[in-house]
Design a protein around this motif. Structure first.
Motif, short mmCIF file in Angstrom:
data_model
loop_
_atom_site.label_atom_id
_atom_site.label_comp_id
_atom_site.label_asym_id
_atom_site.label_seq_id
_atom_site.Cartn_x
_atom_site.Cartn_y
_atom_site.Cartn_z
N ALA A 151 -67.01 68.21 16.01
CA ALA A 151 -67.21 68.64 17.40
C ALA A 151 -67.82 67.50 18.21
N ALA A 152 -68.75 66.75 17.61
CA ALA A 152 -69.38 65.63 18.33
C ALA A 152 -68.33 64.57 18.64
N ILE A 153 -67.45 64.32 17.68
CA ILE A 153 -66.40 63.32 17.91
C ILE A 153 -65.45 63.80 19.01
N ALA A 154 -65.08 65.08 18.93
CA ALA A 154 -64.14 65.61 19.92
C ALA A 154 -64.68 65.43 21.35
N ARG A 155 -66.01 65.47 21.49
CA ARG A 155 -66.61 65.31 22.82
C ARG A 155 -66.73 63.85 23.24
N LEU A 181 -59.19 51.27 18.40
CA LEU A 181 -60.30 52.17 18.75
C LEU A 181 -59.77 53.43 19.40
N ARG A 182 -60.02 54.58 18.76
CA ARG A 182 -59.55 55.85 19.33
C ARG A 182 -60.67 56.58 20.06
N CYS A 183 -61.91 56.43 19.54
CA CYS A 183 -62.97 57.25 20.14
C CYS A 183 -64.34 56.64 19.87
N GLU A 184 -65.17 56.63 20.91
CA GLU A 184 -66.58 56.28 20.71
C GLU A 184 -67.38 57.56 20.92
N PHE A 185 -68.35 57.78 20.05
CA PHE A 185 -69.10 59.04 20.20
C PHE A 185 -70.59 58.80 19.95
N GLY A 243 -74.46 62.57 16.88
CA GLY A 243 -73.38 63.24 16.16
C GLY A 243 -73.21 62.64 14.77
N TRP A 244 -73.22 61.33 14.71
CA TRP A 244 -73.06 60.64 13.41
C TRP A 244 -74.26 60.91 12.51
N ARG A 245 -75.46 60.80 13.10
CA ARG A 245 -76.69 61.01 12.31
C ARG A 245 -76.78 62.45 11.80
N GLY A 246 -76.26 63.37 12.58
CA GLY A 246 -76.27 64.78 12.17
C GLY A 246 -75.51 64.98 10.87
N ALA A 247 -74.53 64.12 10.61
CA ALA A 247 -73.71 64.28 9.39
C ALA A 247 -74.21 63.41 8.25
N ALA A 278 -69.63 69.17 8.56
CA ALA A 278 -68.30 68.64 8.90
C ALA A 278 -67.89 69.14 10.29
N GLU A 279 -68.09 70.43 10.53
CA GLU A 279 -67.69 71.00 11.82
C GLU A 279 -68.51 70.38 12.96
N ARG A 280 -69.80 70.15 12.69
CA ARG A 280 -70.65 69.57 13.75
C ARG A 280 -70.20 68.14 14.08
#
Ligand SMILES: Cc1cc2nc3c(=O)[nH]c(=O)nc-3n(C[C@H](O)[C@H](O)[C@H](O)COP(=O)(O)O)c2cc1C
Length: 566
Positions: free
Chosen positions: A264-268, A144-148, A152-156, A259-261
């Motif tokens: 960005a959500a993952i990065a946060r 596991l690297r990241c939980e977001f 953010g997921w639904r936006g994509a 993709a960018e959104r």
């Protein structure tokens, strides 16, 4: 710069591309990367891991490639099944005190620069929230690297529940350690093999895979966490490559903004894990870094940087996609029926075939293959509805110059398979004037260029490797170089190599299915190949060689299963 790198990493008869010239065993990169302190999820089909209702369908190789399996709901178990059969370990080889792993996907020098990441929505058996994971093939586990955020997921992906993303990256150092400056090319070949491996294995779960060109490399870096300096202290950096959507129903529409959104959500999100170091010492190969920078992909919505003809081709593809898909489908099944003979689907278990793929170390120099099997193999590399070809968004740019040695019913000689028949005039104009250009098959765009015994020529061109002469046939993959780079920009240099790797992966599997074996050949003398064909300049460039034949096994090695459980 692309041309400078490409020409600067050619092998010449009198001089190989620049490398250390010897193997520095002290700095040999460790084969597996892990992320310290990242929570780990063991994947199905390891024992004791619940399959959560996932009922893997026993299927033949042809059924999987032709996407005949009904899509399974996204689950950790189905993801595990796909990853095990795309990027997992296929075997351990043992020789005296040495033991090394082989994988389902091949790699130049078995150095495996490709790393894979999974991005998916909330799955109870995994993190329970949308998350990013690193695939650890040594343990067949997700780290596991990241939980977001779910938003953010639904936006994509909107309300869709049938989407999982797989991103691939490369650790250039792994290949550069052995191959020096030419290593950037090998990393791209390996990516092509991995893209095809994922695309085909996705079919085991009934999913279709597609590369998402909208994702820029910086978005991929953000979404996989490979851009995070703090997690890569002392660890070799990874180069973003591509991202694929695996879907149960329609392909995922993904714009650059989406993709960018998501990136960005993952990065946060909340990150865990620190990348392991592979070698204590490194040699810097700045030419590779320059090539990577010069071919950087900023992502596009399908037709970026295209010429007039590329643009109309792009819109034709999307507008008429349903119609062309239908006709491609019928072409695909016609092709596969021919390759399978009259009995229908070949009774070859897909999972067993994927795990048994190996490179031949030597070929026997005498066995032959029948014409139907030869034509069947070539048919499978033609773009169409059969996996992995629906995964790519561009029309075929790579054609095959084939040295036929031992094919019953096909006279020895030099042949050309046009993977895009529209390239005929340009290829004919670019090649030697005295070639025959005789149609050599009723259905395939296969042309005989010259008759004769090309065995020693093929071996000579492939860095004097006997495997290029001792098989049924070997080949050079000719990329439509200038026109593609002009149409799509320098980043497409990478894609040309990916396409060659995909062709190679299909040939590896087709060879296994025919009871034979293949080997990728990254070592060849570039311009001498062009000279044989009469090619001048960079209109077409040979990017990868390949051979198919009957293997001679190395009896000194023993083989153990990829995992203790199989
Ligand atoms: C891009 C690429 C280039 C390769 N080049 C050569 C080559 O020039 N000569 C050779 O004998 N094997 C070559 N191979 C085969 C690899 O050595 C082989 O894939 C690797 O050792 C892993 O073994 P496996 O394919 O059995 O899993 C190449 C493989 C790839 C993917």
């Amino acid at each position: 710069m692309v041309y400078r790198y490409h020409d600067g990493t050619k092998h010449h008869f009198q001089r190989f591309a620049r490398s250390l010239g010897y193997l520095d065993w002290a700095s040999q990169p460790r084969p597996f990367r892990g992320f310290a302190e990242a929570p780990i999820f063991q994947l199905y089909p390891a024992p004791g891991v619940a399959s959560d209702g996932y009922a893997p369908v026993r299927s033949t190789f042809d059924q999987v490639c032709e996407l005949e399996i009904s899509p399974a709901p996204i689950s950790a178990a189905a993801i595990g099944d796909v990853l095990r059969h795309a990027l997992g370990l296929s075997a351990w080889k043992v020789f005296k005190a040495s033991r090394w792993a082989l994988r389902v996907n091949p790699s130049s020098g078995n150095l495996h620069p490709t790393e894979a990441y999974v991005v998916c929505g909330a799955l109870a058996e995994l993190a329970g929230r949308p998350a990013v994971y690193h695939y650890a093939p040594d343990r067949h586990a997700l780290e596991l690297r990241c939980e977001f955020d779910d938003d953010g997921w639904r936006g994509a992906v909107g309300e869709r529940e049938d989407v999982v993303l797989v991103a691939l990256t490369s650790i250039h150092w792994r290949e550069a350690w052995k191959y020096g400056e030419r290593a950037f090319r090998y990393c791209q070949h390996d990516l092509g093999h991995a893209i095809a491996a994922v695309s085909i294995a996705a079919g085991l779960a009934g999913w279709r895979a597609a590369l998402l060109p909208a994702w820029s490399q910086s978005a991929i870096a953000a979404a996989t966490g490979i851009g995070r300096d703090e997690d890569f202290v002392d660890a070799e950096r990874e180069e973003p490559a591509c991202i694929m959507a695996l879907t149960g129903a329609a392909p995922l529409e993904c714009s650059r903004d989406a993709a960018e959104r998501l990136a960005a959500a993952i990065a946060r999100g909340r990150w865990s894990g620190r990348a392991s170091q592979l070698s204590e010492d490194h040699v810097e190969w700045s030419f590779i870094d320059e090539a990577a920078r010069a071919t950087r992909d900023d992502g596009h919505d399908g037709t970026k940087g295209s010429t007039g003809s590329e643009r109309s081709e792009g819109s034709k593809r999307s507008k008429g996609s349903e119609r062309s898909e239908r006709s491609e489908r019928s072409k695909g099944s016609e092709r596969s029926n021919r390759s399978k003979g009259s009995e229908g689907s070949r009774p070859i278990d897909a999972r067993a075939l994927l795990v048994q793929r190996r490179s031949a170390v030597a070929l026997d120099g005498r066995s032959t293959i029948g014409r139907a099997a030869f034509v069947g193999m070539l048919s499978s590399v033609m773009a169409g509805a059969r996996a992995p070809w629906p995964s790519v968004w561009w029309t075929p740019r790579v054609h095959l110059a084939i040295f036929v040695h031992r094919v019953d019913g096909v006279p020895p000689g030099l042949y050309l398979l046009l993977r895009d028949p529209d390239a005929f005039d340009r290829l004919r104009g670019a090649c030697r004037a005295d070639f025959l250009w005789e149609p050599a098959d009723e259905h395939l765009p296969l042309l005989r260029l010259a008759n004769g015994d090309t065995r020693s020529l093929a071996a000579r061109l492939s860095c004097d490797q006997d495997i290029a002469a001792d098989g049924f046939f070997s080949l050079g993959m000719l990329a439509d170089f200038d026109a593609s780079i002009e149409a799509f920009g320098p980043s497409f240099y990478r894609h040309l190599f990916w396409e060659t790797g995909m062709v190679g992966q299909v040939l590896y599997l087709e060879a296994e299915a025919a009871g034979a074996r293949a080997t990728g050949i990254g070592c060849f003398f570039d311009d001498p190949v062009h000279d044989v064909l009469g090619l001048r300049g960079h209109t077409f460039q040979s990017l990868y060689h390949f051979t198919v034949g009957m293997p001679v096994d190395d009896a000194r090695l023993t083989t153990e299963p990829g995992y203790p459980w199989g």
